[in-house]
Design a protein around this motif. Structure first.
Motif, PDB file in Angstrom:
ATOM      1  N   GLY A 129     -13.387   1.619 -66.929  1.00  0.00           N
ATOM      2  CA  GLY A 129     -14.126   2.230 -68.029  1.00  0.00           C
ATOM      3  C   GLY A 129     -13.188   2.893 -69.018  1.00  0.00           C
ATOM      4  N   ASP A 130     -13.392   4.207 -69.246  1.00  0.00           N
ATOM      5  CA  ASP A 130     -12.556   4.924 -70.210  1.00  0.00           C
ATOM      6  C   ASP A 130     -11.322   5.552 -69.578  1.00  0.00           C
ATOM      7  N   VAL A 131     -11.041   5.182 -68.332  1.00  0.00           N
ATOM      8  CA  VAL A 131      -9.884   5.741 -67.618  1.00  0.00           C
ATOM      9  C   VAL A 131      -8.776   4.698 -67.519  1.00  0.00           C
ATOM     10  N   THR A 132      -7.559   5.101 -67.891  1.00  0.00           N
ATOM     11  CA  THR A 132      -6.384   4.242 -67.755  1.00  0.00           C
ATOM     12  C   THR A 132      -5.330   4.990 -66.951  1.00  0.00           C
ATOM     13  N   ILE A 133      -4.826   4.338 -65.917  1.00  0.00           N
ATOM     14  CA  ILE A 133      -3.778   4.915 -65.073  1.00  0.00           C
ATOM     15  C   ILE A 133      -2.557   4.024 -65.228  1.00  0.00           C
ATOM     16  N   ASP A 134      -1.553   4.530 -65.933  1.00  0.00           N
ATOM     17  CA  ASP A 134      -0.381   3.728 -66.298  1.00  0.00           C
ATOM     18  C   ASP A 134       0.811   4.117 -65.434  1.00  0.00           C
ATOM     19  N   LYS A 135       1.149   3.243 -64.501  1.00  0.00           N
ATOM     20  CA  LYS A 135       2.253   3.512 -63.578  1.00  0.00           C
ATOM     21  C   LYS A 135       3.589   3.569 -64.308  1.00  0.00           C
ATOM     22  N   ARG A 136       3.723   2.798 -65.373  1.00  0.00           N
ATOM     23  CA  ARG A 136       5.005   2.730 -66.079  1.00  0.00           C
ATOM     24  C   ARG A 136       5.335   4.044 -66.772  1.00  0.00           C
ATOM     25  N   SER A 198     -10.825  17.890 -60.700  1.00  0.00           N
ATOM     26  CA  SER A 198     -10.982  18.735 -61.879  1.00  0.00           C
ATOM     27  C   SER A 198     -10.553  17.984 -63.139  1.00  0.00           C
ATOM     28  N   ARG A 199      -9.473  17.226 -63.038  1.00  0.00           N
ATOM     29  CA  ARG A 199      -8.982  16.471 -64.201  1.00  0.00           C
ATOM     30  C   ARG A 199      -9.932  15.326 -64.570  1.00  0.00           C
ATOM     31  N   LEU A 200     -10.656  14.816 -63.582  1.00  0.00           N
ATOM     32  CA  LEU A 200     -11.538  13.669 -63.816  1.00  0.00           C
ATOM     33  C   LEU A 200     -12.961  14.070 -64.185  1.00  0.00           C
ATOM     34  N   GLU A 201     -13.190  15.361 -64.389  1.00  0.00           N
ATOM     35  CA  GLU A 201     -14.542  15.821 -64.712  1.00  0.00           C
ATOM     36  C   GLU A 201     -15.056  15.255 -66.033  1.00  0.00           C
ATOM     37  N   GLY A 202     -14.142  14.831 -66.908  1.00  0.00           N
ATOM     38  CA  GLY A 202     -14.548  14.326 -68.211  1.00  0.00           C
ATOM     39  C   GLY A 202     -14.943  12.862 -68.235  1.00  0.00           C
ATOM     40  N   THR A 203     -15.019  12.219 -67.064  1.00  0.00           N
ATOM     41  CA  THR A 203     -15.386  10.800 -67.027  1.00  0.00           C
ATOM     42  C   THR A 203     -16.345  10.515 -65.881  1.00  0.00           C
ATOM     43  N   ASP A 204     -17.192   9.507 -66.087  1.00  0.00           N
ATOM     44  CA  ASP A 204     -18.072   9.031 -65.020  1.00  0.00           C
ATOM     45  C   ASP A 204     -17.583   7.701 -64.455  1.00  0.00           C
ATOM     46  N   ALA A 205     -16.442   7.222 -64.952  1.00  0.00           N
ATOM     47  CA  ALA A 205     -15.965   5.887 -64.570  1.00  0.00           C
ATOM     48  C   ALA A 205     -15.483   5.832 -63.125  1.00  0.00           C
ATOM     49  N   ILE A 206     -14.842   6.907 -62.676  1.00  0.00           N
ATOM     50  CA  ILE A 206     -14.338   6.932 -61.304  1.00  0.00           C
ATOM     51  C   ILE A 206     -14.632   8.291 -60.674  1.00  0.00           C
ATOM     52  N   GLU A 207     -14.679   8.285 -59.350  1.00  0.00           N
ATOM     53  CA  GLU A 207     -14.916   9.524 -58.610  1.00  0.00           C
ATOM     54  C   GLU A 207     -14.203   9.429 -57.269  1.00  0.00           C
ATOM     55  N   ILE A 208     -13.549  10.509 -56.874  1.00  0.00           N
ATOM     56  CA  ILE A 208     -12.903  10.556 -55.565  1.00  0.00           C
ATOM     57  C   ILE A 208     -13.892  11.171 -54.584  1.00  0.00           C
ATOM     58  N   ARG A 209     -14.296  10.380 -53.600  1.00  0.00           N
ATOM     59  CA  ARG A 209     -15.309  10.811 -52.638  1.00  0.00           C
ATOM     60  C   ARG A 209     -14.669  11.152 -51.298  1.00  0.00           C
ATOM     61  N   THR A 210     -15.225  12.165 -50.648  1.00  0.00           N
ATOM     62  CA  THR A 210     -14.822  12.513 -49.288  1.00  0.00           C
ATOM     63  C   THR A 210     -15.647  11.696 -48.305  1.00  0.00           C
ATOM     64  N   VAL A 211     -14.986  11.033 -47.364  1.00  0.00           N
ATOM     65  CA  VAL A 211     -15.673  10.307 -46.293  1.00  0.00           C
ATOM     66  C   VAL A 211     -15.516  11.156 -45.039  1.00  0.00           C
ATOM     67  N   ARG A 212     -16.574  11.808 -44.654  1.00  0.00           N
ATOM     68  CA  ARG A 212     -16.507  12.816 -43.598  1.00  0.00           C
ATOM     69  C   ARG A 212     -15.895  12.264 -42.314  1.00  0.00           C
ATOM     70  N   GLY A 213     -14.900  12.971 -41.828  1.00  0.00           N
ATOM     71  CA  GLY A 213     -14.246  12.592 -40.591  1.00  0.00           C
ATOM     72  C   GLY A 213     -13.215  11.491 -40.731  1.00  0.00           C
ATOM     73  N   LEU A 214     -13.092  10.903 -41.934  1.00  0.00           N
ATOM     74  CA  LEU A 214     -12.169   9.783 -42.120  1.00  0.00           C
ATOM     75  C   LEU A 214     -11.116  10.053 -43.187  1.00  0.00           C
TER      76      LEU A 214
END
Length: 222
Positions: A129-136, A198-214
């Motif tokens: 979506g509106d998120v770009t993660i540039d490794k370079r 906190s940094r990703l609060e401005g987008t709905d494109a991605i979300e980091i979810r907690t998987v309980r116990g994993l």
């Protein structure tokens, strides 16, 4: 792909082999974990299907051995469906679980799905979506806002984004981002995840979810 199959039930081993070969893959199969460990030491595989309970080295041990040397799709094939067993598998580095009995088509579908995540991982620029993660450039862009974030945070985000949908344990993330010599508390991961959220609060494109116990996984907008 060159696929390692470790399964001590010869009927199931034959089914897995025939299913994967029919899908166009090359298969090297064994019923013995120790033999598989020797193969792993001397051969590069492109994917693996591992039964948990096999003679010699267990599927969990083989999974960890593969993860220490190769970044490939790993499916655990097992009759065990308990959360504890899945936790062991994911901690060792498994990408997905298939519980026996299974439909051969499901094996193929799941293998393809996991393999696609790895194909995405080789791309230096990841976009959702509106998120770009540039490794370079080591930069995170959300919309028109370009952020330069601390290296560990960036590496953690890049690792999760490289394999969307895959569950990573804290131990795996520490190994990938900090390395095996890290001497701190694994709760360090929780602190960095909190900052990334906190940094990703401005987008709905991605979300980091907690998987309980994993552990954690990155989810993308459908």
């Amino acid at each position: 792909m060159e696929i390692l199959v470790v399964e001590d039930d010869l009927n199931i081993q034959r089914l897995v082999r025939e299913t994967l070969e029919a899908d166009g893959h090359r298969v090297r199969a064994t019923a013995d974990g120790n033999e598989a460990a020797r193969w792993i030491d001397g051969q590069v595989f492109e994917a693996a299907v591992l039964d948990v309970m096999v003679p010699g080295r267990s599927g969990f041990e083989l999974c960890a051995l593969l993860r220490a040397n190769q970044e490939i799709p790993i499916l655990m094939l097992t009759a065990l469906g308990e959360l504890t067993d899945k936790r062991y598998g994911f901690t060792a580095g498994a990408d997905d679980y298939i519980t026996k009995p299974f439909d051969p088509e499901e094996l193929v579908f799941r293998l393809h799905a996991v393999a696609r995540r790895y194909q995405k991982a080789v791309v230096p620029v990841i976009r959702f979506g509106d998120v770009t993660i540039d490794k370079r450039s080591q930069q995170l862009t959300i919309g028109t806002t370009c952020l330069t974030i601390p290296r560990r945070e960036f590496d953690l985000l890049h690792q999760l984004a490289s394999f969307p949908g895959r569950v990573f344990s804290r131990e795996e993330l520490i190994e990938h981002v900090w390395g095996l010599d890290f001497m701190g508390d694994d709760r360090t991961i929780d602190v960095h995840i909190k900052r990334l959220r906190s940094r990703l609060e401005g987008t709905d494109a991605i979300e980091i979810r907690t998987v309980r116990g994993l552990g954690y996984r990155l989810e993308t907008q459908s």
